[in-house]
Enzyme design. Structure first.
Site, short mmCIF file in Angstrom:
data_model
loop_
_atom_site.label_atom_id
_atom_site.label_comp_id
_atom_site.label_asym_id
_atom_site.label_seq_id
_atom_site.Cartn_x
_atom_site.Cartn_y
_atom_site.Cartn_z
N TYR A 143 0.84 -1.20 0.00
CA TYR A 143 0.00 0.00 0.00
C TYR A 143 0.87 1.25 0.00
O TYR A 143 0.61 2.22 -0.73
CB TYR A 143 -0.91 -0.03 1.22
CG TYR A 143 -1.56 1.30 1.53
CD1 TYR A 143 -2.62 1.79 0.75
CD2 TYR A 143 -1.13 2.09 2.61
CE1 TYR A 143 -3.22 3.01 1.03
CE2 TYR A 143 -1.73 3.30 2.89
CZ TYR A 143 -2.76 3.76 2.10
OH TYR A 143 -3.35 4.97 2.38
N HIS A 144 1.90 1.21 0.80
CA HIS A 144 2.81 2.36 0.90
C HIS A 144 3.52 2.60 -0.42
O HIS A 144 3.62 3.75 -0.89
CB HIS A 144 3.82 2.12 2.02
CG HIS A 144 4.76 3.26 2.22
ND1 HIS A 144 4.48 4.34 3.01
CD2 HIS A 144 6.00 3.50 1.71
CE1 HIS A 144 5.49 5.19 3.00
NE2 HIS A 144 6.43 4.69 2.21
N HIS A 145 4.06 1.55 -1.02
CA HIS A 145 4.78 1.70 -2.29
C HIS A 145 3.89 2.32 -3.37
O HIS A 145 4.31 3.22 -4.11
CB HIS A 145 5.29 0.34 -2.76
CG HIS A 145 6.66 0.02 -2.25
ND1 HIS A 145 7.76 0.81 -2.48
CD2 HIS A 145 7.12 -1.04 -1.52
CE1 HIS A 145 8.83 0.28 -1.93
NE2 HIS A 145 8.47 -0.86 -1.33
N VAL A 267 9.08 -0.80 4.44
CA VAL A 267 7.97 -0.28 3.65
C VAL A 267 8.16 1.18 3.31
O VAL A 267 7.36 1.74 2.57
CB VAL A 267 6.65 -0.43 4.42
CG1 VAL A 267 6.30 -1.89 4.57
CG2 VAL A 267 6.74 0.21 5.80
#
Length: 268
Positions: A143-145, A267
């Site tokens: 999600y972070h990427h 992350v």
């Protein structure tokens, strides 16, 4: 140029970088980030399915080289952008450090601003190592990427206020995080408190991201900060979600009883 100014020739390739062409390219092509994210989603879900019945790969040496290269890139980026931000803070104050668009055009920072946003695409390769080594892939990681890539490209094209803080903080945290993972991949024993420090730094980064977004909105009302309401909304929601997720990760990993040995969140 007076005697106190540093000749631009000393900056070499950084000063010669054509930031206007870079910004124009991003304005015309920023939506290509969605293509990268689509391919990345295929890697995340298709890759895990592909590896489900296959033996995990070791990949220790490639992982060392990968993490080390990103660590060096992040360290240099943190030093170069940090130097600019410290100069603005000391000479013009906190408000200017947030609202000034000079970060995108400075003789040193302009190159690193563009290198930063472009780097969010190859950084997706982090996940390939997790998938191929059959490690646990948490929601926060992918999600972070995806969201960082989309927001970075979306924001760079408009050279919005707050970018200097966002990028410098990210470079600095990455410098710690990728150095830590390079050492672990190389088989070095790393003190456990370092993992706690890195995750704490990530949480601090997200809290500061929320604060900067709020200040940009406040000062945009008086015409002091160049930004757009939709950009501020997306930035605030993104950083707030990160703050919640990283705090949850911190609790589950370091505070909860029966938690596994500490390991920094790969992350950010």
């Amino acid at each position: 140029m007076n005697d106190t100014e540093t000749p631009l020739s000393e900056y070499g390739f950084e000063s010669r970088f054509d930031e206007r062409s870079a910004i124009e390219w991003m304005q015309a092509n920023w939506t290509k980030a969605f293509v990268f994210c689509g391919l990345y989603a295929m890697l995340v879900f298709g890759g895990q399915h592909f590896m489900k019945e296959r033996q995990k790969l070791n990949l220790r040496r490639p992982l060392v080289l990968w993490s080390l290269s990103l660590a060096v890139f992040s360290i240099v980026g943190a030093v170069r952008t940090g130097w600019y931000m410290l100069h603005v803070l000391s000479s013009s104050g906190f408000k200017t450090s947030i609202c000034d668009q000079g970060f995108y055009y400075g003789p040193v920072s302009k190159f690193w601003a563009y290198a930063f946003v472009l780097s969010k695409a190859p950084e997706l390769g982090d996940t390939a190592f997790i998938v191929l080594r059959k490690q646990r892939l948490i929601f926060l990681h992918w999600y972070h990427h995806i969201t960082v890539l989309l927001y970075s490209w979306y924001s760079y094209k408009d050279t919005v206020a707050g970018g200097g803080w966002f990028m410098t903080m990210n470079f600095s945290v990455h410098a710690l995080m990728y150095s830590y993972y390079a050492a672990r991949a190389a088989g070095l024993r790393v003190p456990r408190p370092l993992a706690v420090l890195i995750t704490s730094a990530q949480i601090g980064q997200m809290a500061m991201g929320v604060a900067v977004s709020a200040l940009v909105y406040r000062w945009m009302q008086t015409g002091d900060c160049h930004s757009y309401l939709d950009n501020i909304v997306w930035a605030a929601l993104m950083y707030l979600s990160y703050l919640v997720l990283f705090s949850q990760f911190f609790y589950q990993t370091y505070l909860k009883r029966g938690a596994p040995p500490p390991k920094a969140a790969k992350v950010d």
